[in-house]
Design an enzyme around this catalytic site. Structure first.
Site, PDB file in Angstrom:
ATOM      1  N   HIS A 247      67.066   9.449  38.518  1.00 17.02           N
ATOM      2  CA  HIS A 247      65.808   9.598  39.255  1.00 17.02           C
ATOM      3  C   HIS A 247      66.089   9.853  40.738  1.00 17.02           C
ATOM      4  CE1 HIS A 247      62.812   8.316  36.185  1.00 17.02           C
ATOM      5  NE2 HIS A 247      63.916   7.788  35.642  1.00 17.02           N
TER       6      HIS A 247
ATOM      7  N   GLU B 249      68.699   5.657  41.239  1.00 18.28           N
ATOM      8  CA  GLU B 249      67.894   6.397  42.225  1.00 18.28           C
ATOM      9  C   GLU B 249      68.884   7.026  43.192  1.00 18.28           C
ATOM     10  OE1 GLU B 249      64.746   6.732  41.991  1.00 18.28           O
ATOM     11  OE2 GLU B 249      63.779   4.939  41.200  1.00 18.28           O
TER      12      GLU B 249
ATOM     13  N   GLU C  27      60.961  16.092  41.892  1.00 22.05           N
ATOM     14  CA  GLU C  27      61.974  15.163  41.351  1.00 22.05           C
ATOM     15  C   GLU C  27      62.479  15.623  39.986  1.00 22.05           C
ATOM     16  OE1 GLU C  27      62.479  10.415  40.180  1.00 22.05           O
ATOM     17  OE2 GLU C  27      60.536  11.191  40.865  1.00 22.05           O
TER      18      GLU C  27
ATOM     19  N   HIS D  87      61.347  12.194  34.280  1.00 21.74           N
ATOM     20  CA  HIS D  87      60.152  13.045  34.421  1.00 21.74           C
ATOM     21  C   HIS D  87      60.325  14.346  33.633  1.00 21.74           C
ATOM     22  CE1 HIS D  87      58.877  10.101  37.379  1.00 21.74           C
ATOM     23  NE2 HIS D  87      60.096  10.172  37.896  1.00 21.74           N
TER      24      HIS D  87
END
Length: 892
Positions: free
Chosen positions: A788, A855, A735, A720
């Site tokens: 992430h 993640e 995030e 992101h």
């Protein structure tokens, strides 16, 4: 599980303006209209008016032209149309900082990075020190609103953010003093720019006086002069104006040959081929002399019909050893045929030189030169095509086409001789049943027939007709294999008999006898795997599937039901389809394709060289990294698997793999393995070494790497960023902030181990998914990690690692990498283990490197969001990922 939205691909060409070379102005350039200007369809006022532009309007200049009146005009892009305006009506566009395109600026910081593109995610290609003067050639405001300038400093071109630039208080240098220089060499090139890499625009000749209007010292320390030649201006190297000191004139005159027979050679060493001989007491006209690197003095003689070089001692009293016998070689300019299939064409006239191509059997080539070694071994330099020439052994070529007949030794021991008679010496022997390929015939003085053959070891020899047969003998009781997919068992030894059974491919049969019928067809009587007895053509049976010969279909090739164009088509072939040869008839091949379709194809519609092959292996060191590369003549996909004992197997329906010569650091051996028409390569690595494999459109690259993180290149991707915050936690944690912070900590951690880290982003900017994978794919990296934070529900928890193997070429290694990283992250962060999973995330799927997406924890879970907020937790994640990478790079 958080859902990822595919972003649109934003091409680099759309982000950053493309610059074209121009003599005075870097184009395209943003400029201001200084005074009202008429825009016309051409670069004079005679052309029709397109539009008018008012003062202060910003335009993009895309070209320039000086017309016959000496007026400079700019071509401008107005969006909907384009046109020409007088250059004097435009001024360089000024930015808010006072920096102008086309003007000088000053670097204001220490060690300022010059980058490939206008964001910090692009690779730094140079660093400039404070106070350095640079030329500003373009500007760009990126998606984050940052203003960047494209600059030029000597040979360096790249992008710098505006924070580290200020306008230079430009002081115009005095106009260069014009001077005249005289060209001192026969023909000097005039180039577009001041290095030899620029294209030539014209030439100047010896004693020509030229007007010099500028000078420049380039990065190589060379001085160049810009010359005004009237109709054109360009750059000439300083050496063109320096007088050349010539060596003293060579000794000339008449000399008398003092030995019985002296060779006259093409060049001034004994390695050059002999063009003729001169005899004792013959007077020769000397036109030049030369002392070679061996200290030998040679004289160039004009013999009337020919010129060549004679060694000094030919004119001294005494005796030389007799001149070697000159082999009977084809005339230069004549054509010869390759007598061997897949004959190597080499860079030089020994077999130790690299192969630059291959000749198929009976391929016609032109003879360009000869070379005869002191041992008498002769080589021909041949023209393969308009862009390729090289050397082949003279004995492997002939003025006549090869007969290409298979022969089999029919006696216990066959003598193989150096020539076609019993008076020639025996150079080898072959035992009964050995297969030979005959490519030429000759008769001796008694009329006996001899075959010139190539042995299985590759040597050339002659055998007498009495010791060979055109059919291999088979022993009763021998077990053989059915080598084709459509073999049949007949009641008798011809196709007229009834078929009693279809023979399964690769099944075992027992030989009961053999018979050649009235049509000359050889049939084998067998007992099939089912116990039935009968007859089958000899070409259906083999001792191994690897004995078959294959050809490959050319574009438009078809299989027909008979050996003639009047027969119906039974199969259309794709280019490079593999075809198993069963027999030949009048220029037609009876073949079977991979699907089992059998029929006839014109031999001219096939080739023995497949487009699916690995050729020209090369070992190189680039920036301290060792690579083994193969060339791919066509864009086909390869795949690989790792085997036990440090072995890498490369496959891909390849029909030929050329092996490198010599030792390669880190590699123990390289072998090829054959399965039918296909080959694979198995590389065995030395203990402590592993690899990073890349499959490009035109090559396969194996990076040979020692164990450990030292020297490894890791691409770290913080997910992101910029306008894309990613998931947002209950307390507002974004995030994109977690991933960037963790990526920076991971970079620091990896660098402690000597790894090089490439960040896709180091600040809060937005990148398309395609930009992230482009950074990885354009690098020489060894692994890619995308970081992430997960999001689903408030009770979701744990850590997950994702990889892709369905699309990613390095899928097998990606899974191995994922397992190592997941295990070590769980150990370091003490989170719930959700496992390693296959998924089609873009950054894994479209990545060419071993790659994973991690993640860390669930930002949607308040408890895990609290952990993700802390630097301590992010540091634990960085340590876990580093340990996972260390484990991955310490195993094969």
């Amino acid at each position: 599980m958080k859902k990822f939205l595919a972003s649109s691909v934003l091409a680099t060409a759309a982000l950053f303006p493309v610059l074209v070379n121009a003599e005075e102005l870097d184009l395209p350039a943003n400029m201001l209209v200084g005074q009202k200007v008429e825009i016309r369809s051409g670069a004079t006022t005679f052309y029709p008016l397109v539009t008018s532009l008012s003062t202060g309007k910003t335009v993009t200049v895309i070209d320039e032209f000086t017309n016959s009146s000496g007026e400079l005009w700019y071509r401008v892009d107005l969006g909907t149309n384009k046109g020409w305006g007088l250059a004097s009506s435009f001024t360089a566009q000024s930015t808010g900082s006072g920096i102008q395109i086309g003007k000088q600026a000053i670097i204001t910081g220490d060690n300022v990075n010059v980058r490939k593109g206008a964001t910090t995610s692009y690779e730094a290609i140079a660093k400039l020190s404070k106070g350095t003067s640079v030329k500003v050639i373009d500007s760009f405001k990126n998606s984050s609103g940052e203003l960047w300038y494209r600059i030029e400093a000597g040979a360096i071109k790249g992008w710098i953010i505006e924070d580290y630039l200020k306008a230079d208080a430009e002081v115009k240098p005095p106009a260069p003093v014009k001077e005249t220089k005289t060209v001192q060499i026969d023909k000097a090139p005039v180039r577009k720019g001041a290095t030899d890499s620029y294209s030539i625009i014209t030439y100047v000749n010896k004693n020509q006086a030229v007007t010099i209007i500028d000078t420049f010292k380039n990065a190589n320390g060379e001085i160049w002069y810009r010359a005004d030649l009237g109709s054109v201006q360009g750059w000439i190297k300083e050496t063109a104006f320096q007088a050349v000191t010539l060596p003293p004139a060579p000794e000339t005159g008449t000399k008398t040959v003092m030995i019985d027979k002296a060779p006259v050679r093409k060049g001034a060493t004994d390695s050059y081929s002999i063009v003729t001989y001169v005899e004792k007491n013959q007077k020769v006209n000397i036109i030049d002399s030369f002392k070679n690197a061996n200290g030998e003095v040679w004289y160039r003689a004009d013999l009337g019909s020919v010129q060549g070089w004679i060694k000094e001692n030919a004119f001294q009293a005494g005796s030389l050893p007799p001149a070697p016998e000159t082999p009977d070689l084809p005339a230069i300019g004549s054509y010869v045929y390759s007598q061997v299939n897949s004959l190597d064409v080499r860079r030089g006239a020994t077999s130790s030189y690299q192969s630059v191509g291959k000749l198929s059997l009976n391929q016609k080539v032109k003879v360009l030169d000869h070379f005869v070694h002191a041992s008498g071994e002769a080589w021909l330099r041949v023209e393969v095509n308009s862009s390729l020439a090289g050397w082949i052994p003279a004995e492997s070529a002939s003025a006549n086409q090869a007969i290409n007949t298979k022969l089999y030794v029919s006696v216990d021991v066959a003598n193989m001789r150096s020539g076609p008679s019993l008076s020639h010496s025996v150079i080898d022997q072959a035992t009964k049943g050995a297969e030979l390929t005959a490519f030429e015939t000759a008769k001796d003085s008694t009329g006996d027939l001899w075959y010139k053959v190539k042995t299985s070891s590759g040597s050339i020899a002659w055998v007498h007709e009495s010791v060979v047969s055109k059919q291999p003998s088979v022993s009763i009781g021998t077990t053989m294999l059915v080598g084709t997919m459509n073999a049949a068992l007949y009641a008798g030894a011809s196709y007229d008999y009834k078929i009693s059974e279809r023979l399964p491919y690769n099944s075992k049969v027992t030989v009961l006898g053999e018979f050649t019928n009235s049509l000359g067809q050889r049939w084998i009587r067998i007992k099939s795997a089912s116990g039935k007895t009968g007859w089958t053509p000899d070409y259906e049976l083999v001792t191994s599937q690897n004995v078959f010969k294959y050809v490959f279909a050319k574009n438009g090739a078809v299989i027909r039901k008979g050996a003639g164009t009047n027969y119906a088509v039974s199969a259309y072939l794709a280019e490079n389809d593999s075809l198993k040869i069963l027999r030949k008839l009048n220029g037609w091949l009876n073949v079977e394709n991979a699907k089992g379709t059998r029929g006839w194809v014109l031999e001219t519609q096939t080739t023995t060289v497949s487009a699916k092959r690995l050729s020209s292996p090369a070992y190189s060191t680039v920036n301290g990294e060792n690579y083994l590369t193969w060339i791919k003549p066509s864009n086909f996909a390869v795949s690989y698997t790792t085997l036990s004992s440090n072995r890498l197997k490369i496959t891909g329906a390849m029909t030929d793999i050329e092996l490198p010569k010599g030792s390669i650091k880190g590699i123990k051996s390289i072998e090829t393995f054959v399965s039918g028409s296909q080959k694979s390569a198995v590389i065995t690595f030395e203990p402590g070494y592993s690899f990073t494999l890349r499959d490009y459109s035109n090559k396969v690259s194996v990076k040979i790497v020692p164990f450990g993180l030292l020297g490894k290149k890791i691409v770290v991707d913080a997910g992101h960023g910029g306008k894309d915050p990613g998931a947002i936690g209950p307390s507002g944690l974004r995030e994109k902030d977690v991933t960037l912070s963790t990526a920076l900590l991971l970079k620091t951690e990896l660098e402690k181990y000597g790894a090089t880290v490439i960040l896709t982003r180091s600040t809060d900017i937005f990148l398309e998914l395609s930009e992230r994978t482009s950074i990885a794919n354009n690098s020489t990296g060894d692994a890619f990690i995308s970081i992430h934070g997960d999001s689903f529900s408030s009770t979701s928890k744990g850590t997950t690692t994702y990889f892709n193997s369905t699309v990613n070429f390095n899928g097998p290694r990606s899974e191995t990498l994922g397992n190592a990283i997941q295990k070590n992250m769980i150990s370091s962060m003490n989170t719930y283990n959700r496992g390693v999973k296959e998924q089609n995330f873009y950054v894994n799927r479209m990545n060419q490197l071993p790659s994973v997406l991690v993640e860390l924890a669930f930002i949607s879970n308040p408890n895990e969001e609290a952990l993700l907020k802390t630097t301590a937790f992010r540091q634990k994640a960085a340590v876990g990922i580093t340990k996972g990478l260390e484990e991955y790079f310490n195993k094969f």
